[in-house]
Design a protein around this motif. Structure first.
Motif, PDB file in Angstrom:
ATOM      1  N   VAL A   1     -15.161  31.485  59.252  1.00  0.00           N
ATOM      2  CA  VAL A   1     -15.641  31.428  60.633  1.00  0.00           C
ATOM      3  C   VAL A   1     -15.332  30.058  61.231  1.00  0.00           C
ATOM      4  O   VAL A   1     -14.944  29.130  60.526  1.00  0.00           O
ATOM      5  N   ASP A   2     -15.524  29.981  62.518  1.00  0.00           N
ATOM      6  CA  ASP A   2     -15.523  28.679  63.191  1.00  0.00           C
ATOM      7  C   ASP A   2     -16.972  28.198  63.166  1.00  0.00           C
ATOM      8  O   ASP A   2     -17.842  28.799  63.818  1.00  0.00           O
ATOM      9  N   PRO A   3     -17.268  27.112  62.421  1.00  0.00           N
ATOM     10  CA  PRO A   3     -18.671  26.667  62.271  1.00  0.00           C
ATOM     11  C   PRO A   3     -19.349  26.324  63.595  1.00  0.00           C
ATOM     12  O   PRO A   3     -20.582  26.295  63.664  1.00  0.00           O
ATOM     13  N   ARG A   4     -18.552  26.091  64.623  1.00  0.00           N
ATOM     14  CA  ARG A   4     -19.170  25.803  65.920  1.00  0.00           C
ATOM     15  C   ARG A   4     -19.787  27.064  66.532  1.00  0.00           C
ATOM     16  O   ARG A   4     -20.672  26.981  67.379  1.00  0.00           O
ATOM     17  N   ILE A   5     -19.263  28.213  66.108  1.00  0.00           N
ATOM     18  CA  ILE A   5     -19.765  29.496  66.622  1.00  0.00           C
ATOM     19  C   ILE A   5     -20.790  30.086  65.662  1.00  0.00           C
ATOM     20  O   ILE A   5     -21.864  30.515  66.074  1.00  0.00           O
ATOM     21  N   ILE A   6     -20.433  30.116  64.393  1.00  0.00           N
ATOM     22  CA  ILE A   6     -21.336  30.633  63.364  1.00  0.00           C
ATOM     23  C   ILE A   6     -21.467  29.566  62.283  1.00  0.00           C
ATOM     24  O   ILE A   6     -20.478  29.245  61.600  1.00  0.00           O
ATOM     25  N   PRO A   7     -22.628  28.981  62.103  1.00  0.00           N
ATOM     26  CA  PRO A   7     -22.798  27.949  61.085  1.00  0.00           C
ATOM     27  C   PRO A   7     -22.513  28.488  59.683  1.00  0.00           C
ATOM     28  O   PRO A   7     -22.786  29.666  59.381  1.00  0.00           O
TER      29      PRO A   7
ATOM     30  N   GLY B   1      -7.613  27.272  59.479  1.00  0.00           N
ATOM     31  CA  GLY B   1      -6.988  26.560  60.577  1.00  0.00           C
ATOM     32  C   GLY B   1      -6.805  27.421  61.811  1.00  0.00           C
ATOM     33  O   GLY B   1      -6.840  26.925  62.934  1.00  0.00           O
ATOM     34  N   ALA B   2      -6.605  28.731  61.621  1.00  0.00           N
ATOM     35  CA  ALA B   2      -6.378  29.628  62.759  1.00  0.00           C
ATOM     36  C   ALA B   2      -7.673  30.271  63.261  1.00  0.00           C
ATOM     37  O   ALA B   2      -7.677  30.997  64.250  1.00  0.00           O
TER      38      ALA B   2
END
Length: 343
Positions: free
Chosen positions: A286-292, A312-313
């Motif tokens: 995941v993108d940690p900024r969206i889902i920790p 990275g993607a």
């Protein structure tokens, strides 16, 4: 005979003197008692001569009648002096509306206030008079008295309780649970009420005292989402749902750039071994900024997962699902799915 005549004529001068004296006295009496006065009746003047000693007698003798409600100045029983004036004001007819009655009144008073006093019509503090009390009395006048009464009424009234709604993520979304029942309070309310001729015309609250404060009703409103899989199974409770673009990866070189035997091969960003579990939690990136990282998820068509990896993607509203084989990765492809963040 001669002697008698001599005797008579000897008294003649005396008799004449006495006669003259009497006539002089009568003349002085008449002169002193005869008086000329001017009578003014409603601004019309009449001059009369009278021997009477009071105005009442003089007017009566000249057929001038003064009614019981007429006013005379000076008073009718005053002693008359020569060349004086008496003013008579005739009483006029008017109507006084008071206490539900129409009173027919005759009055020669100067104004409304004096008329009411003369007629013994008492006014209370707030009573209103129309026309005003200073208005001059006129023929046919209609005077209206409005009885005004002010009362202060004190009574107990309820104070409605308020309902406070708090969101609760421990209760299923849409459900409400009463945490505390509400209770009305109480206040003492003093109201000034105005009555006119016995009828209420206005009321105004002049004082309020709270004698008992109300108790708020507290309601918990559930915000916990519940997802029920279409194929059956246990309901899934979640706090938030995201619609995301879901891709798939495995541990091979094409997905991770690492081969078996390389350092950290098959290891996630959180240090766990990437896994696909049909009965437990699978690894997803995941993108940690969206889902920790560490967040537990349920993904439609995939199952339970835990955010353990990054890529990275994988930026923004994207998620990468771990599978054990390439064939599963190919079968998954790219999809838009709902991702439930579990409670």
């Amino acid at each position: 005979m001669v002697e008698k005549l001599k005797k008579y004529f000897s008294y003649g001068p005396k008799a004449i003197f006495v006669f003259v004296l009497i006539m002089l006295s009568v003349t002085v009496f008449i002169f002193n008692t005869r008086k000329t006065i001017t009578v003014s009746i409603d601004n019309k003047k009449i001059e009369i001569t009278t021997f009477r000693d009071t105005y009442r007698k003089a007017l009566t003798a000249n057929n001038i009648i003064v009614g019981p409600k007429d006013k005379a100045s000076p008073s009718l029983d005053s002693k008359i002096k020569d060349k004086t004036k008496i003013v008579v004001k005739r009483a006029v007819d008017l109507t006084v509306k008071v206490d539900g009655k129409n009173l027919k009144v005759k009055s020669a008073e100067r104004n409304v206030a004096n008329m009411l006093k003369a007629e013994k019509i008492a006014l209370k503090g707030l009573d209103r008079v129309y026309p005003s009390k200073n208005s001059e009395i006129k023929e046919g006048m209609k005077v209206a008295i409005t009885r005004v009464e002010s009362k202060v009424i004190t009574e107990d009234k309820p104070i409605s309780y308020s309902t406070v709604v708090n969101k609760d993520d421990g209760i299923e979304e849409g459900k409400k649970v009463v945490k505390q029942e509400g209770q009305d309070g109480k206040k003492s309310v003093s109201t000034r009420v105005i009555y006119e001729n016995g009828k209420e015309v206005s009321r105004k609250i002049i004082k309020e005292i709270v004698t008992k404060k109300p108790t708020d009703k507290i309601v918990a409103l559930g915000t916990l989402g519940v997802y029920r899989p279409s194929r059956g199974g246990d309901s899934i409770q979640y706090n938030k749902v995201l619609n995301m673009r879901a891709t798939a990866y495995t541990s091979d070189y094409a997905s991770t750039g690492k081969n078996p035997g390389d350092y950290d091969f098959g290891i996630t960003a959180t240090g766990t071994v990437a896994r696909r579990s049909n009965s437990g939690y699978s690894s997803v990136a995941v993108d940690p900024r969206i889902i920790p990282l560490g967040t537990k998820l349920y993904i439609e068509g995939y199952g339970y997962a835990i955010a353990e990896d990054t890529g990275g993607a994988i930026k923004g509203n994207r998620i990468d699902l771990f599978f054990s084989s390439k064939s599963e990765v190919y079968n998954w492809g790219v999809r838009q799915v709902n991702v439930y963040i579990l409670k």
